[in-house]
Enzyme design. Structure first.
Site, PDB file in Angstrom:
ATOM      1  N   CYS A   1       0.843  -1.199   0.000  1.00 16.41           N
ATOM      2  CA  CYS A   1       0.000   0.000   0.000  1.00 16.41           C
ATOM      3  C   CYS A   1       0.874   1.243   0.000  1.00 16.41           C
ATOM      4  CB  CYS A   1      -0.906   0.057   1.232  1.00 16.41           C
ATOM      5  SG  CYS A   1      -2.106  -1.276   1.370  1.00 16.41           S
ATOM      6  N   ASP A   2       0.362   2.303  -0.583  1.00 15.59           N
ATOM      7  CA  ASP A   2       1.020   3.594  -0.447  1.00 15.59           C
ATOM      8  C   ASP A   2      -0.014   4.690  -0.654  1.00 15.59           C
ATOM      9  OD1 ASP A   2       4.097   4.404  -0.219  1.00 15.59           O
ATOM     10  OD2 ASP A   2       3.011   5.991  -1.249  1.00 15.59           O
ATOM     11  N   SER A   3       0.219   5.822   0.004  1.00 12.72           N
ATOM     12  CA  SER A   3      -0.749   6.916  -0.034  1.00 12.72           C
ATOM     13  C   SER A   3      -0.115   8.196  -0.561  1.00 12.72           C
ATOM     14  CB  SER A   3      -1.319   7.165   1.369  1.00 12.72           C
ATOM     15  OG  SER A   3      -1.964   6.018   1.875  1.00 12.72           O
TER      16      SER A   3
END
Length: 227
Positions: free
Chosen positions: A90-92
Protein backbone atom coordinates in the site's frame (compact mmCIF):
# COMPACT_ATOMS: atom_id res chain seq x y z
CA UNK A 1 2.47 -17.40 10.69
CA UNK A 2 2.01 -20.73 8.91
CA UNK A 3 -0.95 -21.68 6.75
CA UNK A 4 -3.33 -24.09 8.41
CA UNK A 5 -5.49 -26.94 7.13
CA UNK A 6 -9.21 -26.57 7.79
CA UNK A 7 -11.08 -29.75 8.68
CA UNK A 8 -14.50 -30.29 7.07
CA UNK A 9 -17.32 -32.18 8.79
CA UNK A 10 -16.37 -35.34 6.87
CA UNK A 11 -12.86 -35.19 8.32
CA UNK A 12 -11.21 -34.28 5.01
CA UNK A 13 -8.77 -31.39 5.13
CA UNK A 14 -9.95 -28.23 3.40
CA UNK A 15 -7.79 -25.77 1.53
CA UNK A 16 -4.97 -24.13 3.43
CA UNK A 17 -5.81 -20.74 4.85
CA UNK A 18 -3.33 -18.34 3.28
CA UNK A 19 -1.28 -15.93 5.32
CA UNK A 20 -0.95 -12.23 4.71
CA UNK A 21 2.34 -10.37 4.51
CA UNK A 22 2.17 -6.59 4.86
CA UNK A 23 4.87 -4.92 2.78
CA UNK A 24 4.94 -1.83 4.95
CA UNK A 25 6.47 -0.55 8.17
CA UNK A 26 3.42 1.64 8.82
CA UNK A 27 2.06 1.15 12.36
CA UNK A 28 -1.26 2.61 11.19
CA UNK A 29 -1.70 -0.04 8.50
CA UNK A 30 -0.79 -2.73 11.00
CA UNK A 31 -3.42 -1.42 13.42
CA UNK A 32 -6.06 -1.52 10.69
CA UNK A 33 -5.37 -5.18 9.92
CA UNK A 34 -5.32 -6.05 13.62
CA UNK A 35 -8.64 -4.28 14.21
CA UNK A 36 -10.12 -6.13 11.23
CA UNK A 37 -9.14 -9.48 12.75
CA UNK A 38 -6.67 -10.32 10.00
CA UNK A 39 -3.46 -12.09 11.09
CA UNK A 40 -0.36 -10.98 9.21
CA UNK A 41 3.38 -10.66 9.32
CA UNK A 42 5.44 -7.66 8.24
CA UNK A 43 8.23 -7.55 5.67
CA UNK A 44 9.34 -4.02 4.89
CA UNK A 45 10.15 -3.22 1.27
CA UNK A 46 13.35 -1.51 0.14
CA UNK A 47 11.58 0.68 -2.41
CA UNK A 48 12.87 4.26 -2.59
CA UNK A 49 9.54 6.11 -2.78
CA UNK A 50 10.98 9.48 -3.81
CA UNK A 51 13.17 7.95 -6.52
CA UNK A 52 10.30 5.91 -7.95
CA UNK A 53 8.00 8.94 -8.03
CA UNK A 54 10.73 10.99 -9.70
CA UNK A 55 11.13 8.28 -12.34
CA UNK A 56 7.47 8.75 -13.36
CA UNK A 57 7.11 12.54 -13.63
CA UNK A 58 3.99 12.33 -15.80
CA UNK A 59 2.07 10.15 -13.34
CA UNK A 60 -0.79 11.87 -11.53
CA UNK A 61 -1.25 11.62 -7.76
CA UNK A 62 -3.59 8.61 -7.91
CA UNK A 63 -1.39 6.80 -10.42
CA UNK A 64 1.68 7.49 -8.28
CA UNK A 65 -0.01 5.93 -5.23
CA UNK A 66 -0.74 2.80 -7.23
CA UNK A 67 2.76 2.62 -8.71
CA UNK A 68 4.28 2.80 -5.25
CA UNK A 69 1.91 0.17 -3.82
CA UNK A 70 2.73 -2.21 -6.64
CA UNK A 71 6.47 -1.66 -6.33
CA UNK A 72 6.38 -2.38 -2.60
CA UNK A 73 4.36 -5.58 -2.99
CA UNK A 74 6.53 -6.88 -5.82
CA UNK A 75 9.73 -6.03 -3.95
CA UNK A 76 8.65 -8.06 -0.91
CA UNK A 77 7.07 -10.88 -2.96
CA UNK A 78 10.50 -12.11 -4.09
CA UNK A 79 11.67 -12.46 -0.48
CA UNK A 80 12.05 -16.05 0.70
CA UNK A 81 9.97 -15.30 3.80
CA UNK A 82 7.05 -14.29 1.56
CA UNK A 83 6.82 -17.70 -0.13
CA UNK A 84 3.29 -19.10 -0.07
CA UNK A 85 1.73 -15.85 1.10
CA UNK A 86 -0.47 -13.04 -0.15
CA UNK A 87 1.73 -9.94 -0.12
CA UNK A 88 -0.11 -6.67 0.42
CA UNK A 89 1.52 -3.42 -0.67
CA UNK A 90 0.00 0.00 0.00
CA UNK A 91 1.02 3.59 -0.45
CA UNK A 92 -0.75 6.92 -0.03
CA UNK A 93 -0.50 10.23 -1.84
CA UNK A 94 -2.39 13.40 -0.94
CA UNK A 95 -3.64 15.64 -3.73
CA UNK A 96 -4.55 19.32 -3.61
CA UNK A 97 -5.32 21.19 -6.85
CA UNK A 98 -3.89 18.32 -8.88
CA UNK A 99 -0.53 18.41 -7.10
CA UNK A 100 0.76 15.29 -5.32
CA UNK A 101 2.04 15.50 -1.77
CA UNK A 102 3.75 12.54 -0.16
CA UNK A 103 5.52 12.37 3.19
CA UNK A 104 7.09 15.70 4.17
CA UNK A 105 9.93 14.14 6.21
CA UNK A 106 11.17 17.54 7.45
CA UNK A 107 9.38 19.85 9.94
CA UNK A 108 9.77 22.89 7.72
CA UNK A 109 8.14 21.09 4.81
CA UNK A 110 5.28 19.83 7.00
CA UNK A 111 4.61 23.32 8.32
CA UNK A 112 4.52 24.74 4.81
CA UNK A 113 2.03 22.02 3.85
CA UNK A 114 -0.25 23.08 6.66
CA UNK A 115 -0.09 26.72 5.62
CA UNK A 116 -1.21 25.61 2.18
CA UNK A 117 -3.98 23.14 3.10
CA UNK A 118 -5.51 24.88 6.12
CA UNK A 119 -9.23 25.37 5.55
CA UNK A 120 -9.17 23.45 2.29
CA UNK A 121 -10.19 20.05 0.90
CA UNK A 122 -7.91 17.52 -0.75
CA UNK A 123 -8.03 13.93 -1.97
CA UNK A 124 -6.14 11.15 -0.21
CA UNK A 125 -5.34 8.31 -2.63
CA UNK A 126 -4.23 4.93 -1.30
CA UNK A 127 -3.02 2.36 -3.78
CA UNK A 128 -3.35 -1.34 -3.02
CA UNK A 129 -1.52 -4.22 -4.69
CA UNK A 130 -1.68 -7.90 -3.71
CA UNK A 131 0.77 -10.47 -5.08
CA UNK A 132 -0.13 -14.15 -4.70
CA UNK A 133 3.00 -16.25 -4.15
CA UNK A 134 1.13 -19.44 -3.22
CA UNK A 135 1.45 -21.13 -6.60
CA UNK A 136 5.18 -21.01 -7.07
CA UNK A 137 8.63 -19.99 -5.96
CA UNK A 138 9.40 -16.39 -5.08
CA UNK A 139 12.40 -16.64 -7.39
CA UNK A 140 10.29 -16.01 -10.48
CA UNK A 141 9.68 -12.61 -12.00
CA UNK A 142 6.99 -10.62 -10.12
CA UNK A 143 4.91 -10.31 -13.29
CA UNK A 144 4.69 -14.12 -13.54
CA UNK A 145 2.66 -14.41 -10.35
CA UNK A 146 -1.07 -13.63 -9.96
CA UNK A 147 -1.58 -10.08 -8.73
CA UNK A 148 -4.43 -7.60 -8.41
CA UNK A 149 -4.62 -3.95 -7.48
CA UNK A 150 -7.08 -1.15 -6.83
CA UNK A 151 -7.16 2.44 -5.68
CA UNK A 152 -9.24 3.81 -2.80
CA UNK A 153 -9.66 7.58 -2.51
CA UNK A 154 -11.40 9.87 -0.06
CA UNK A 155 -11.74 13.62 0.26
CA UNK A 156 -10.51 15.29 3.44
CA UNK A 157 -11.55 18.77 4.61
CA UNK A 158 -9.42 20.68 7.09
CA UNK A 159 -10.36 23.32 9.60
CA UNK A 160 -8.70 26.71 9.52
CA UNK A 161 -5.50 26.05 11.47
CA UNK A 162 -3.51 28.95 12.88
CA UNK A 163 0.27 29.08 12.74
CA UNK A 164 0.77 28.25 16.41
CA UNK A 165 -1.47 25.18 16.24
CA UNK A 166 0.16 23.95 13.04
CA UNK A 167 3.62 24.41 14.57
CA UNK A 168 2.56 22.54 17.70
CA UNK A 169 1.26 19.65 15.59
CA UNK A 170 4.40 19.47 13.49
CA UNK A 171 6.51 19.53 16.67
CA UNK A 172 4.90 16.23 17.76
CA UNK A 173 6.57 14.53 14.81
CA UNK A 174 3.37 12.75 13.86
CA UNK A 175 2.89 14.31 10.40
CA UNK A 176 6.47 13.89 9.17
CA UNK A 177 5.98 10.39 7.77
CA UNK A 178 2.35 10.78 6.70
CA UNK A 179 1.18 11.55 3.18
CA UNK A 180 -0.17 15.10 3.22
CA UNK A 181 1.44 15.77 6.61
CA UNK A 182 -1.57 14.51 8.57
CA UNK A 183 -3.39 11.45 9.81
CA UNK A 184 -6.94 11.08 11.08
CA UNK A 185 -6.16 8.37 13.63
CA UNK A 186 -3.96 10.53 15.83
CA UNK A 187 -3.43 14.15 16.82
CA UNK A 188 -4.21 15.31 13.30
CA UNK A 189 -7.86 14.36 13.79
CA UNK A 190 -8.28 17.63 15.71
CA UNK A 191 -7.89 19.55 12.45
CA UNK A 192 -10.09 17.43 10.16
CA UNK A 193 -13.71 18.52 9.81
CA UNK A 194 -14.96 16.01 7.23
CA UNK A 195 -14.00 12.83 5.42
CA UNK A 196 -15.97 11.64 2.40
CA UNK A 197 -15.04 8.09 1.51
CA UNK A 198 -13.48 5.16 3.34
CA UNK A 199 -11.74 6.52 6.47
CA UNK A 200 -9.40 3.52 6.50
CA UNK A 201 -8.19 4.53 3.05
CA UNK A 202 -7.19 7.88 4.55
CA UNK A 203 -5.29 6.09 7.32
CA UNK A 204 -3.50 3.94 4.77
CA UNK A 205 -5.31 0.68 3.99
CA UNK A 206 -8.91 0.12 2.94
CA UNK A 207 -10.13 -3.20 4.34
CA UNK A 208 -13.11 -3.04 2.01
CA UNK A 209 -10.80 -2.72 -0.99
CA UNK A 210 -8.63 -5.55 0.34
CA UNK A 211 -11.71 -7.77 0.66
CA UNK A 212 -12.48 -7.28 -3.03
CA UNK A 213 -8.88 -7.92 -4.11
CA UNK A 214 -8.64 -11.11 -2.05
CA UNK A 215 -11.90 -12.31 -3.59
CA UNK A 216 -10.40 -11.72 -7.04
CA UNK A 217 -7.64 -14.14 -6.01
CA UNK A 218 -10.15 -16.71 -4.78
CA UNK A 219 -9.76 -15.94 -1.08
CA UNK A 220 -12.60 -14.96 1.22
CA UNK A 221 -11.50 -12.34 3.73
CA UNK A 222 -13.72 -13.90 6.37
CA UNK A 223 -11.78 -17.16 6.07
CA UNK A 224 -8.81 -15.36 7.60
CA UNK A 225 -10.63 -14.37 10.76
CA UNK A 226 -9.36 -16.23 13.79
CA UNK A 227 -6.56 -18.04 11.97
Amino acid sequence: MRSEQVEHDDGAPGPAVPRLVLASASPARARILEAAGLPFTVLVSDVDEDALAAAHPLAGPAETAQLLARAKAEDVAVHADAAGALVVGCDSVFEVDGVAYGKPWEPEVALERWRMQSGRTGELHTGHWVVDTRSGSTSGAPASRPAVGALASASVTFAEVDEASAAAYVATGEPLQCAGAFTIDGRGAAFVTAVHGDPNAVIGLSVSTLRVLLADLGVSLTSLWGT
